[in-house]
Scaffold this active site. Structure first.
Site, PDB file in Angstrom:
ATOM      1  N   ARG A   6       0.805  -1.224   0.000  1.00 29.27           N
ATOM      2  CA  ARG A   6       0.000   0.000   0.000  1.00 29.27           C
ATOM      3  C   ARG A   6       0.843   1.282   0.000  1.00 29.27           C
ATOM      4  O   ARG A   6       0.319   2.373  -0.083  1.00 29.27           O
ATOM      5  CB  ARG A   6      -0.967  -0.009   1.189  1.00 29.27           C
ATOM      6  CG  ARG A   6      -2.147  -0.923   0.962  1.00 29.27           C
ATOM      7  CD  ARG A   6      -2.915  -1.168   2.241  1.00 29.27           C
ATOM      8  NE  ARG A   6      -2.217  -2.092   3.123  1.00 29.27           N
ATOM      9  CZ  ARG A   6      -2.616  -2.379   4.360  1.00 29.27           C
ATOM     10  NH1 ARG A   6      -3.679  -1.788   4.864  1.00 29.27           N
ATOM     11  NH2 ARG A   6      -1.947  -3.252   5.084  1.00 29.27           N
TER      12      ARG A   6
ATOM     13  N   LYS B 269       8.997  -0.716   2.398  1.00 24.76           N
ATOM     14  CA  LYS B 269       8.269   0.174   3.320  1.00 24.76           C
ATOM     15  C   LYS B 269       9.108   0.648   4.494  1.00 24.76           C
ATOM     16  O   LYS B 269       9.135   1.838   4.816  1.00 24.76           O
ATOM     17  CB  LYS B 269       7.027  -0.564   3.831  1.00 24.76           C
ATOM     18  CG  LYS B 269       6.262   0.187   4.891  1.00 24.76           C
ATOM     19  CD  LYS B 269       4.914  -0.419   5.174  1.00 24.76           C
ATOM     20  CE  LYS B 269       4.990  -1.550   6.153  1.00 24.76           C
ATOM     21  NZ  LYS B 269       3.636  -2.074   6.466  1.00 24.76           N
TER      22      LYS B 269
ATOM     23  N   ARG C 239      27.287  25.772   1.460  1.00 24.37           N
ATOM     24  CA  ARG C 239      27.405  24.390   0.997  1.00 24.37           C
ATOM     25  C   ARG C 239      28.517  23.688   1.770  1.00 24.37           C
ATOM     26  O   ARG C 239      29.208  24.287   2.590  1.00 24.37           O
ATOM     27  CB  ARG C 239      27.644  24.378  -0.511  1.00 24.37           C
ATOM     28  CG  ARG C 239      26.395  24.862  -1.274  1.00 24.37           C
ATOM     29  CD  ARG C 239      26.735  25.257  -2.679  1.00 24.37           C
ATOM     30  NE  ARG C 239      27.416  24.169  -3.367  1.00 24.37           N
ATOM     31  CZ  ARG C 239      28.203  24.341  -4.424  1.00 24.37           C
ATOM     32  NH1 ARG C 239      28.419  25.551  -4.903  1.00 24.37           N
ATOM     33  NH2 ARG C 239      28.794  23.311  -4.982  1.00 24.37           N
TER      34      ARG C 239
ATOM     35  N   ASN D 135      36.636  29.934  -9.350  1.00 22.59           N
ATOM     36  CA  ASN D 135      37.464  28.850  -8.818  1.00 22.59           C
ATOM     37  C   ASN D 135      37.601  27.670  -9.773  1.00 22.59           C
ATOM     38  O   ASN D 135      38.414  26.793  -9.553  1.00 22.59           O
ATOM     39  CB  ASN D 135      36.888  28.359  -7.484  1.00 22.59           C
ATOM     40  CG  ASN D 135      35.449  27.873  -7.612  1.00 22.59           C
ATOM     41  OD1 ASN D 135      34.697  28.348  -8.457  1.00 22.59           O
ATOM     42  ND2 ASN D 135      35.076  26.921  -6.795  1.00 22.59           N
TER      43      ASN D 135
HETATM   44 CA    CA Z   1       0.238  -3.565   9.714  1.00 19.86          CA
END
Ligand code: CA
Ligand code: UD1
Length: 454
Positions: free
Chosen positions: A15, A22, A335, A388
């Protein structure tokens, strides 16, 4: 008593409609199954056994990468039910422990303290089975806890086979159990298949009762611990619930949240007291924030370290180190490898990557600094760029203390700018600049400035 633990995670998770198994979907930044593992790891005397089936390789790889030999695996080739799944661990565990703790890999909301209480109750009571339940209105397909008129637990009835009368029961099994280990191994072998051919772990309760053994259920006060994940709606429900839990802990520890519903603090994060988090702030990974900071609104920090008394607004940072008394934003991007020393000021639209900016250095307006070492008390004028990258390699730019970089300077790396040097507005600097020297023009050349650079 020695404790062995089994965590079931072999199900298909159909599901979820996902190519990712999952239990590897992230919940507050951490795979669902890690939550389940972390809750039991402190108590297991042997490495917990994770039962895998669907997506087994991916799940085992993901778990082994994080936990190494602290977790072991058993493979359930065919998903013939929860009772059958536990049996997959028999070879690894039978004879090695007195208590068998069983939990589910898709029920990540169970608290470590709850498991601790469950084990305590089980050991004190000497029950054959000690289970857990919650009371509530939402069925979510849960098994019902059937009690006698005296309130004694008699059975767990699965929704699929429950009578209309049993379906009205509002006490639900949430699948955290302690078993007398040897009894469980013996009796799992005698489970009968359901009409659909599944071996229900829950049938052990009725079996124990019919043998005159003791079963007890610990009813949990917080029904959110019973939330399990079958689909992405459940995943979002758990995320909301867990976020609220974590944020509440930080608030009680001295951190202000202007709008906790929109503020995400992942589990590896730490925050100092008197820090204020504004709406839409997301602190992820191993982010560490000091005291008296103001973070947000609209700020996302990934595994970033921040000192004390720092203000960051509308900005993004990844793997950066930010000192104390720094002001940053709006709209900055740090960063990987960006280091801002104490008292740095980064105004709007600044990007820093793999560079250090020394104490009291200011970069007020839309600049890019990459692969650079910038000294202290430097002024980086609006629109400055470290060029750079030559198309193949990244090169270093070094800027000395107390340097003044004029607006719109292009610093073509590799390049070294001396101390107290200056560049004129619009300079394109292609050669090193000595200390105390002003360079101007394109390409930039030294210009004698008797007034300032003697
Ligand atoms: Ca379950
Ligand atoms: C189970 C319980 C139910 C309980 C509910 C929520 C049973 C029979 N029912 O139902 O009483 O209210 O959980 O706690 O136990 N799994 C395997 N191998 C299998 C089947 C399942 O490893 O062959 C794993 C799944 O990956 C999942 C867990 O066991 O992690 C639960 O399986 P699921 O089929 O979802 O059980 P429920 O129907 O939710």
């Amino acid at each position: 008593m020695t404790i062995a633990s089994v965590i079931l995670a072999a199900g298909l998770g159909k599901r979820m409609h996902s190519t990712l198994p999952k239990t590897l979907h992230p919940l507050l930044g951490k795979p669902i199954v890690f939550h389940a593992l972390d809750a039991v790891l402190p108590f297991a005397d042997l490495p917990p056994v994770l039962i895998t089936g669907f997506g087994s390789e991916l799940v085992q790889e993901g778990v082994a990468k994080e936990y190494g030999s602290r977790v072991q695996f058993a493979f359930q080739a065919e998903q013939l039910g929860t009772g059958h799944a536990v049996r997959s661990a028999e070879e690894l565990l039978r004879g090695n422990a007195d208590v068998l703790l069983v939990t589910f890999g898709d029920m990540p909301m169970l608290r470590e303290e709850t498991i601790s209480q469950l084990l305590e109750l089980h050991q004190q009571s000497r029950n054959t089975i000690t289970m857990t339940s919650v009371m509530g209105d939402l069925s979510r397909g849960f098994g019902r806890v059937v009690r006698s008129s005296e309130g004694k637990v008699m059975a767990i009835v699965e929704e699929a086979v429950a009578t209309p009368e049993q379906l009205k029961i509002r006490e639900y099994n949430i699948s955290a159990y302690c078993f007398d280990a040897e009894w469980a191994w013996q009796n799992l072998a005698h489970l009968k298949p359901s009409p659909k051919g599944e071996f229900y772990l829950t049938d052990l309760v009725e079996m124990a009762i019919s043998q005159g053994r003791d079963v007890d259920a610990m009813v949990l006060e917080d029904p959110s611990e019973g939330l399990g994940i079958n689909n992405r709606v459940d995943l979002a429900d758990c995320e909301r619930e867990l976020r609220a839990r974590v944020n509440r802990q930080w608030m009680l520890a001295g951190v202000s949240f202007i709008n906790p519903e929109t503020t995400t603090v992942e589990l590896g994060v730490s925050i100092g007291t008197d820090t204020i988090l504004y709406p839409n702030t997301h602190l992820r990974g191993n982010t560490t924030i000091g005291e008296h900071c103001v973070i947000g609104p609209d700020t996302s920090l990934q595994s970033t370290i921040v000192g004390d008394h720092t203000v960051i607004q509308y900005s993004v940072a990844e793997k950066a180190v930010i000192g104390s008394f720094v002001s940053m934003g709006p709209f900055c991007h740090l960063r990987c490898g960006a280091v801002l020393k104490d008292y740095v000021h980064l105004g709007n639209f600044g990007e820093v990557k793999d560079s250090t900016l020394g104490e009291h250095t200011k970069m007020g307006h839309f600049s890019y600094v990459g692969n650079a070492i910038v000294g202290r008390d430097v002024n980086i004028g609006a629109g400055t760029v470290t060029c750079n990258f030559d198309g193949k390699t990244k090169h270093l730019t070094e800027i000395g203390d107390e340097t003044f970089i004029g607006s719109d300077t292009m610093l073509v790396a590799p390049l070294k700018i001396g101390k107290r040097a200056k560049t004129g507005a619009g300079a394109v600097v292609t050669h090193d600049v000595p200390d105390d020297t002003l360079v101007v023009g394109v390409p930039a050349k030294p210009k004698e400035r008797k007034d300032q650079c003697e």
